[in-house]
Design a protein around this motif. Structure first.
Motif, PDB file in Angstrom:
ATOM      1  N   VAL A 450       0.827  -1.219   0.021  1.00  9.99           N
ATOM      2  CA  VAL A 450       0.064  -0.003   0.153  1.00  9.99           C
ATOM      3  C   VAL A 450       0.933   1.065   0.118  1.00  9.99           C
ATOM      4  N   THR A 451       0.244   2.485  -0.140  1.00 12.36           N
ATOM      5  CA  THR A 451       1.054   3.692  -0.217  1.00 12.36           C
ATOM      6  C   THR A 451       1.121   4.183   1.228  1.00 12.36           C
ATOM      7  N   CYS A 452       1.912   5.148   1.317  1.00 13.52           N
ATOM      8  CA  CYS A 452       2.411   5.656   2.478  1.00 13.52           C
ATOM      9  C   CYS A 452       0.869   6.392   2.933  1.00 13.52           C
ATOM     10  N   ASP A 453      -0.159   6.789   2.169  1.00 12.77           N
ATOM     11  CA  ASP A 453      -1.076   7.674   2.506  1.00 12.77           C
ATOM     12  C   ASP A 453      -1.943   6.580   3.115  1.00 12.77           C
ATOM     13  N   THR A 454      -2.055   5.411   2.490  1.00 10.05           N
ATOM     14  CA  THR A 454      -3.028   4.350   3.006  1.00 10.05           C
ATOM     15  C   THR A 454      -2.531   3.822   4.548  1.00 10.05           C
ATOM     16  N   ILE A 455      -1.150   3.745   4.683  1.00  5.06           N
ATOM     17  CA  ILE A 455      -0.598   3.477   5.914  1.00  5.06           C
ATOM     18  C   ILE A 455      -0.890   4.559   6.941  1.00  5.06           C
ATOM     19  N   SER A 456      -0.963   5.764   6.495  1.00  3.89           N
ATOM     20  CA  SER A 456      -1.344   6.806   7.470  1.00  3.89           C
ATOM     21  C   SER A 456      -2.727   6.693   7.852  1.00  3.89           C
ATOM     22  N   GLN A 457      -3.694   6.473   6.840  1.00  2.00           N
ATOM     23  CA  GLN A 457      -4.961   6.279   7.185  1.00  2.00           C
ATOM     24  C   GLN A 457      -5.417   5.218   8.240  1.00  2.00           C
ATOM     25  N   LEU A 458      -4.643   4.084   7.883  1.00  2.48           N
ATOM     26  CA  LEU A 458      -4.934   2.861   9.038  1.00  2.48           C
ATOM     27  C   LEU A 458      -4.290   2.984  10.344  1.00  2.48           C
ATOM     28  N   LEU A 459      -3.383   3.733  10.520  1.00  2.00           N
ATOM     29  CA  LEU A 459      -2.674   3.890  11.760  1.00  2.00           C
ATOM     30  C   LEU A 459      -2.892   5.502  12.342  1.00  2.00           C
ATOM     31  N   GLY A 460      -3.776   6.301  11.328  1.00  3.94           N
ATOM     32  CA  GLY A 460      -4.069   7.551  11.956  1.00  3.94           C
ATOM     33  C   GLY A 460      -2.752   8.504  12.452  1.00  3.94           C
ATOM     34  N   TYR A 461      -1.756   8.456  11.476  1.00  5.37           N
ATOM     35  CA  TYR A 461      -0.306   9.004  11.738  1.00  5.37           C
ATOM     36  C   TYR A 461      -0.240  10.055  10.610  1.00  5.37           C
ATOM     37  N   CYS A 521      -9.780  -0.731   9.293  1.00  7.50           N
ATOM     38  CA  CYS A 521     -10.680  -1.202   8.207  1.00  7.50           C
ATOM     39  C   CYS A 521     -12.124  -0.632   8.539  1.00  7.50           C
ATOM     40  N   LEU A 522     -12.687  -1.385   9.166  1.00  7.94           N
ATOM     41  CA  LEU A 522     -14.129  -1.097   9.759  1.00  7.94           C
ATOM     42  C   LEU A 522     -14.420   0.261  10.110  1.00  7.94           C
ATOM     43  N   PHE A 523     -13.527   1.009  11.089  1.00  6.98           N
ATOM     44  CA  PHE A 523     -13.673   2.271  11.190  1.00  6.98           C
ATOM     45  C   PHE A 523     -13.821   3.284   9.879  1.00  6.98           C
ATOM     46  N   ILE A 524     -12.664   3.007   9.090  1.00  8.22           N
ATOM     47  CA  ILE A 524     -12.773   3.815   8.003  1.00  8.22           C
ATOM     48  C   ILE A 524     -13.996   3.685   6.869  1.00  8.22           C
ATOM     49  N   MET A 525     -14.347   2.298   6.916  1.00  8.20           N
ATOM     50  CA  MET A 525     -15.400   2.228   5.946  1.00  8.20           C
ATOM     51  C   MET A 525     -16.787   2.850   6.754  1.00  8.20           C
ATOM     52  N   GLU A 526     -16.691   2.702   8.012  1.00  5.67           N
ATOM     53  CA  GLU A 526     -17.807   3.205   8.835  1.00  5.67           C
ATOM     54  C   GLU A 526     -18.033   4.648   8.613  1.00  5.67           C
ATOM     55  N   GLN A 527     -16.787   5.144   8.563  1.00  2.00           N
ATOM     56  CA  GLN A 527     -16.589   6.942   8.367  1.00  2.00           C
ATOM     57  C   GLN A 527     -16.972   7.334   6.825  1.00  2.00           C
ATOM     58  N   LYS A 528     -16.489   6.534   5.897  1.00  2.14           N
ATOM     59  CA  LYS A 528     -16.572   7.126   4.560  1.00  2.14           C
ATOM     60  C   LYS A 528     -17.734   6.375   3.660  1.00  2.14           C
ATOM     61  N   LEU A 529     -18.036   5.211   3.808  1.00  2.00           N
ATOM     62  CA  LEU A 529     -18.864   4.682   2.970  1.00  2.00           C
ATOM     63  C   LEU A 529     -20.350   5.402   3.214  1.00  2.00           C
ATOM     64  N   CYS A 530     -20.855   5.743   2.020  1.00  2.00           N
ATOM     65  CA  CYS A 530     -22.361   6.030   2.152  1.00  2.00           C
ATOM     66  C   CYS A 530     -23.187   5.830   0.867  1.00  2.00           C
ATOM     67  N   PHE A 531     -24.517   6.096   0.986  1.00  2.00           N
ATOM     68  CA  PHE A 531     -25.320   6.027  -0.248  1.00  2.00           C
ATOM     69  C   PHE A 531     -24.919   6.788  -1.295  1.00  2.00           C
ATOM     70  N   ASN A 532     -25.061   6.359  -2.584  1.00  3.60           N
ATOM     71  CA  ASN A 532     -24.757   7.231  -3.687  1.00  3.60           C
ATOM     72  C   ASN A 532     -23.443   8.109  -3.800  1.00  3.60           C
ATOM     73  N   MET A 533     -22.376   7.423  -3.218  1.00  7.84           N
ATOM     74  CA  MET A 533     -21.459   8.156  -2.884  1.00  7.84           C
ATOM     75  C   MET A 533     -20.586   8.877  -4.018  1.00  7.84           C
ATOM     76  N   CYS A 534     -21.058   8.364  -5.541  1.00  8.76           N
ATOM     77  CA  CYS A 534     -20.392   9.212  -6.517  1.00  8.76           C
ATOM     78  C   CYS A 534     -21.394  10.027  -7.331  1.00  8.76           C
TER      79      CYS A 534
END
Length: 1347
Positions: A450-461, A521-534
């Protein structure tokens, strides 16, 4: 001539001066060579000078040319001699300088802090590359060395991950430079040697070696040291200026190195403390050309301390001062070729003594990846103990991690050293080190890089923190410039991290870290997934038609969220699931999982959902979560195999409505189509079409690929997740493919065809492998199968032989013989037996090795055997037959186990065991698939209905949860193999073909007869049963009719009887009417209800007294063939009958005398009926037409009604005589204008098998039809256009004249869907009603959800 003489004199004087400088035998030789060349020139010129003046005048032009030629020869000879002498002088000068340098060496050594361990030729550990390896890389470096152009780079940095072989390359370079006398100095840094890691020692050591290389440098250096005797203790910035730049400037003034450029080699910069201090001083000197005429070669691992000074901007960067080369980016195949040569050299004795094979060498190469150090460590480990070499080799090749610490130790020391240098406790606070380790642990723990950005999101750093830590660990991991993802350089690093014994304080506890990642993963999906996201604008548009859709997806589903969507179940499966995780998962399922499916829709990764859900289901996540996940999986499967991929809004509009009741997570959805289901269990998961009839199919061992053999001679493979064709068809057979089978490894397919050949195909390339196994002089190939080890093929032929073949050689092993045509063959699970089914009604078993028959033939079937298979344990054999039964046999004793499995109404085409051996699936020519309990023979659930043609093949998936079937209707269908009985009261309906239907005289009831031996009465408005079934016939019932007063029902059966029933109570009204000697095919009441007419296979028509049951007169005889249909005229005075003789006959109903001429036609009438006025007769025929005749004259009226595409099985006039309804084997009902023959409206479609019977309601506004699909359907033919909608072949609903596809109905529901044209469906499998009141679609579609 005079000028030439002067030039010769000048050149001779110059050479004389050089002779004095280089007085040696070698220089004397050069002069002698020159004199030898000048002699002939001198002689020639003297001859010219001796000629007379007159002659010289006449030959002036010719002499001038010869003199010019002599001049050129002279110039060449001179230049060559001068060059040779200059080179010799320079070499001698260098030698003199070096000799002189020895005089001052002691003085310089005493004043410089010279590292004696640092040079390349000190110490046993500095080994060069194995001969023949790294050739291309070394050639590239030497090309740089030899480049003397003004713009040539003076610095070369070879960067490489830990263990890639930088030091061996540097050592080889030093040896090559020494050979050409171009090595001016070397410094090999090392953590392990204190004097080789002290940064103050580098410049003094290089200066010392330069002093040894050049007298001028040493002389100048001596003067510098006399001025400042503590220079070696000062910082590199001063050292470079005083110890390198100043002395080298004196050397350059001598111009003695003009012909070549000496090289300094400094290896392993990263292993020197504070190396940045050295680079900060020396790199600018190189770049500013303060050391012009001297080149520097550096090596190091990636690291900020080095790269920041060498100004590396990209992997292709090549500034004028510093050339960059990334060793770890050399193509892997080239590196592995070198590693192979290295291993072959180091293990040459073992290879020669056959202690190791080339295959094992290649396996070691693969394990080593790009790491030379891993290969070298492995060699040392294997050869470290001669008596254990074989065991150690096996350990290395077959162990996930090197179990022996001796093997791991060098790598462990390397990795621990890297950690110590990057994130040691001395350099970080405890919290900083904890964060740094978490980042490193995440790199090795994610499911994919994964990218540094993804690691950053997974760890909150902060991403800056993540990137900085990754860069500090660049010796073992790196950021790929192409995709910006972080990769570890070798698998051994992950092994190190996951072993507490090896990595100690750097240990990554997988269970702990996987929980962290799962929660992330569950936290990020809980925060960012939504209806008709596009923000999709309309349900009418395909996703790809939406403006800027790719940009919308990238923006709304960033890479971090995308990773979570793909891999949340991976982390779930790799962690210890605690209550916190279960609770988070339950929340995710209830609130976000439907939006996760939407995201996967948009990412075009819907098939991946099945793998993810399957992975999650296998984890102990609690029964509630597991049940929900299974239901979600069924829904996703419907999406994948359906027609809505690429139409994301239809996840909500077309799928969710069918699961609102089953999955209680859709409480915020509204304004969807209203779905009302009765008795539905989700059975058909999907279907797709093929270009030709399917004769056979086979699933790959892992269940991911389906192979289908087709009528047109083609073989097609399909992705079983998506139903999408894989590649082009396999072309080669010239006739129908009757059998296909996968090899046990799934790499090949064998096929048998009516073109008399067996062929083997490569699954990946679709290419034919080897030669044909049969030639034209053979016979039809009916069946093929691989042996369990994949080494043999067995084939069955129509010429009564079973043949065994060797796969690799295509050579036959021998023939086994049957007493009749072989229809099916199979190997036993152990490969020791072969079973074959034959048209002679037997099953036979042979020894696969010897060909000897084992026991007697298995006898019991009453017709030809069509299919055979072994149980997974090899203890049983199942067979299917043309006698409509399935049988199970004891494979050892040849005896049947239990009674035949009965239920199919036509020949069995295919049988197979489930993977656990507990169930059997059968396909039949009755268009159905059935599942049976293998032990008891009891059917498990109802037949799978949906195919509209013969089912030719059926099989279980490897997981046993699904079944796939192929049919002559050109479709593949996938079924849910679960046979759970739906909750609540079971629906009543026929369990066999509905053979006949009729309305009651008041139109309020419908009567139906069936092959299930029953007669039933239904409410014509609701489809509800009225009373119990009318039972009494002992064989299938073929025909029913209401009496004109609606009080009685008459039925005819293949049990040769006619029965009369009380329509209200269902009780029989007297004994059966006996007289026919064969099955009764058709019955009808007279208009006054006093008589009953019946037709039979016994070729007679009979009339019965309704009240007494007595026959009225003798049978009507005259038909030479079976009677198909009979009917009274409206006045009751005539009877019409249709027969297989291609004729209709009209009889006097009282006397039985034939009236008028025979009604002759070119095809047999299957169904006949009078018009209401008795003036016309209509019949349906085997030639697919409907025809009307004058009932008096026997003359046809008009042309045949054409439109059906198969036999017309049933016809009837409307009450007013203006229309005719017909039913056909093409599964449709059609309405015609009785006068013109023109069709009235489109065909009535919905039945998925033959239509067997049709009738008008008393007022002509409805039609009832019965079918081989076991259903009764009521059609409205006067329905208004209000709320009118249509359902097309693919399941799409539209509202004419709106051209758009509004909603999609899944196949399982579309087959049982009540429509405006078909408001009533009577089926034991249930029905579905839908309503579109208040539902949204099009541009309003997103209003279906309210957060």
């Amino acid at each position: 001539m005079i000028q030439m003489t002067a030039d010769l004199a000048a050149k001779a004087q110059e050479l004389a001066g050089l002779k004095d400088q280089g007085n040696s035998s070698e220089v004397k030789q050069y002069f002698e060579q020159l004199a030898g060349k000048l002699g002939p020139i001198n002689t020639k010129l003297r001859e010219k000078m001796d000629h007379s003046a007159l002659r010289r005048t006449f030959q002036a032009d010719h002499d001038a040319q010869e003199i010019a030629s002599c001049c050129q020869e002279l110039q060449t000879a001179y230049d060559q001699c001068k060059t040779q002498i200059l080179v010799k002088i320079e070499r001698d000068t260098v030698k003199i300088e070096r000799d002189t340098t020895r005089i001052v060496k002691t003085l310089i050594t005493s004043k410089l802090k010279n590292s004696e361990q640092a040079p390349h030729d000190v110490g046993p550990d500095k080994t060069p590359c194995t001969g023949g390896t790294r050739i291309a890389i070394l050639n590239e470096i030497m090309k740089w060395v030899q480049n003397s152009s003004p713009n040539a780079s003076l610095g070369y940095w070879m960067c490489g991950m830990a263990g890639t072989g930088k030091s061996t390359i540097a050592k080889s370079l030093c040896l090559m430079l020494e050979e050409q006398e171009l090595l001016a100095g070397s410094f090999f840094c090392s953590w392990q040697i204190p004097e080789c890691r002290e940064y103050h020692h580098i410049i003094p050591t290089i200066a010392y070696q330069l002093a040894c290389y050049s007298y001028t440098f040493g002389d100048t250096l001596q003067k510098v040291l006399e001025e400042d005797q503590n220079i070696a203790l000062k910082e590199p910035s001063i050292q470079v200026k005083k110890l390198l730049i100043q002395p080298w400037g004196a050397v350059m003034k001598t111009k003695r190195f003009g012909g070549h450029v000496p090289v300094i080699v400094i290896d392993a910069l990263d292993e020197c403390e504070k190396i940045s201090q050295v680079l900060k001083a020396i790199v600018p000197a190189i770049q500013d050309k303060q050391l012009l005429g001297l080149k520097f070669f550096f090596t190091s691992r990636p690291g900020k301390d080095v790269s920041s000074h060498l100004q590396i901007e990209s992997e292709t960067s090549c500034s004028r001062e510093i050339k960059n080369f990334y060793l770890h980016n050399v193509e892997e195949s080239l590196v592995q070729d070198d590693i192979k040569k290295f291993l072959q050299y180091e293990l040459k004795d073992e290879l020669q003594n056959h202690q190791i094979t080339e295959k094992q060498i290649q396996d070691l190469v693969k394990i080593s990846g790009k790491l030379f150090i891993y290969a070298a460590t492995t060699v040392k480990y294997i050869k470290g103990a001669e008596e254990w070499q074989k065991r150690r080799l096996h350990e290395v090749l077959h162990s996930v991690q090197g179990v022996n610490p001796l093997h791991n130790k060098p790598m462990d020391e390397l990795y621990s050293k890297i950690f110590e240098g990057a994130i040691s406790i001395s350099k970080r606070t405890p919290e900083e080190r904890k964060e740094s380790l978490r980042i490193a642990h995440t790199v090795v723990s994610t499911a994919t890089p994964v990218t540094c950005d993804t690691i950053s999101q997974l760890l909150g750093y902060d991403i800056e923190t993540v990137r900085a830590i990754i860069i500090s660990l660049q010796s073992v991991m790196y950021i790929n410039k192409e995709d910006n993802k972080v990769y570890t350089f070798h698998a051994s690093f992950s092994d190190y991290m996951f072993s507490v014994e090896r990595s100690k304080e750097n240990y990554c506890d997988q269970f702990v870290h996987q929980i962290l990642l799962e929660k992330a993963c569950l936290f990020i999906m809980e925060q960012k997934l939504c209806f008709n996201m596009c923000n999709l604008p309309s349900s009418f548009q395909l996703d790809k038609e939406v403006e800027d859709i790719e940009e919308r997806i990238t923006t709304n589903i960033p890479e971090g969220l995308e990773y979570c969507c793909y891999f949340w179940a991976h982390h779930l499966g790799n962690c210890r699931v605690d209550e916190a995780v279960k609770n988070m998962l339950e929340t995710f399922i209830q609130t976000k999982i439907i939006f996760w499916i939407e995201a996967m829709f948009l990412l075009n990764q819907l098939p991946l959902c099945l793998d993810i859900l399957e992975m999650a289901i296998k984890v102990h996540v609690g029964e509630k979560n597991k049940k929900m996940l299974k239901q979600i999986k069924e829904m996703v499967n419907m999406c994948i195999l359906g027609k809505i991929q690429g139409r994301t809004p239809h996840l909500y509009l077309s799928i969710v409505p069918f699961f609102l009741e089953e999955i209680p997570i859709f409480d915020k959805f509204h304004k969807l189509m209203n779905v009302s289901k009765a008795g539905k269990t989700l059975r058909q998961l999907g279907a797709w079409s093929t270009p030709s009839e399917i004769h056979c199919l086979s699933l790959s061992p892992d269940g991911t690929i389906l192979a289908t053999g087709l009528e047109n001679g083609g073989i097609m493979t399909w992705d079983m997740k998506t139903g999408v064709q894989k590649g082009d068809p396999f072309q080669g057979h010239s006739s129908s493919v009757m059998s296909v089978a996968f090899s046990p490894d799934g790499e090949r397919i064998v096929s048998g065809s009516w073109d008399n050949t067996v062929r083997i195909w490569d699954v990946r390339t679709n290419a034919l492998e080897g030669d044909l196994l049969f030639q034209r002089d053979s016979d039809w190939v009916t069946s093929v199968a691989f042996s369990p080890n994949g080494e043999r093929i067995v084939s069955g032929l129509d010429d009564r032989t079973v043949r065994i073949w060797h796969v690799e050689t295509s050579a036959p092993k021998g023939d086994l013989f049957s007493s009749n045509c072989v229809t099916s063959v199979a190997f036993s699970p152990d490969g020791e037996k072969i079973v074959a089914g034959s048209r002679n009604r037997t099953v036979r078993v042979w020894n696969a090795e010897t060909g000897a028959p084992q026991g007697d033939p298995f006898q019991g079937h009453s017709d030809g055997v069509t299919s055979v298979a072994f149980s997974p344990d090899g203890e049983k054999i199942v067979s299917g037959s043309h006698d409509n039964t399935v049988r199970v046999w004891n494979a050892g004793t040849s005896t049947p186990e239990g009674a035949p499995f009965q239920g199919h109404s036509h020949s069995i085409s295919s049988v197979a065991f489930s993977p656990d051996g507990e169930r059997i699936v059968s396909g039949s020519l009755d268009n159905t698939v059935r599942v049976w309990n293998a032990r008891t023979g009891a059917p498990e659930g109802d037949p799978f209905q949906g195919h509209s043609g013969f089912v030719t093949s059926a099989a279980f998936f490897p997981d046993g949860e699904r079944i796939v079937s192929g049919s002559r209707d050109n479709t593949v269908r996938v079924w849910n193999a679960k046979t759970d009985v739906p909750e609540g009261d079971p629906l009543q309906g026929h369990s066999g073909t509905v053979s006949s239907v009729a309305f009651s005289p008041d139109g309020e009831k419908i009567v139906s007869s069936s092959h299930d031996k029953t007669v039933r009465v239904w409410n014509a408005r609701t489809g509800a049963p009225e009373g119990d079934s009318l039972q009494g016939h002992s064989k299938l019932v073929t025909s029913v009719a209401f009496s004109p007063d609606g009080e009685r029902i008459v039925s005819g059966s293949y049990d040769n009887t006619v029965r009369v029933w009380n329509a209200r109570t269902g009780a029989p009204e007297r004994d059966p009417l006996l007289g026919h000697s064969d099955g009764v095919t058709s019955v009808a009441f007279s208009p006054d209800g006093e008589r009953i007419v019946s037709g039979s296979w016994d070729k007679t028509v009979r009339v019965w007294n309704t009240r007494t049951g007595a026959p009225e007169g003798d049978p009507f005889q005259g038909h030479p063939h079976s009677i198909n249909s009979v009917a009274f005229s409206p006045d009751g005075e005539r009877i019409v009958s249709g027969s297989d003789e291609n004729r209709m006959r009209v009889w006097n109903a009282r006397t039985g005398v034939q009236e008028g001429n025979l009604f002759q036609y070119s095809s047999s009438p299957i169904s006949v009926a009078f018009s209401p006025d008795g003036e016309r007769i209509v019949f349906g025929s085997q030639d697919w037409t409907v025809r009307v005749w004058n009932a008096r004259t026997g003359v046809p009226e008009g042309d045949p009604f054409q439109g059906h595409s198969d036999w017309v099985t049933s016809v009837a006039f409307s009450p007013d005589g203006e229309r005719i309804v017909s039913g056909s084997h093409d599964n449709t009902v059609r309405v015609w204008n009785a006068r013109t023959g023109a069709p009235e409206g489109d065909p009535l479609q919905g039945h998925n098998s033959w239509v067997t019977s049709v009738a008008f309601s008393p007022y002509g506004e409805r039609i009832v039809s019965g079918s081989r699909d076991n259903t009764v359907r009521v059609w409205s033919i006067q329905n208004g256009k209000d709320n009118y909608w249509t359902l097309d072949y693919d399941g799409w609903i539209s509202f004419p004249p709106n051209p758009h596809k509004l909603f999609w109905i899944p196949p399982e529901f579309s087959n049982s869907l009540c429509t405006p044209q078909m408001p009533v469906l009577i089926s034991r499998y249930g029905y579905t009603h839908i309503s579109f009141d208040n539902c949204v679609y099009g541009e309003d579609w997103a209003q279906c959800y309210d957060d």
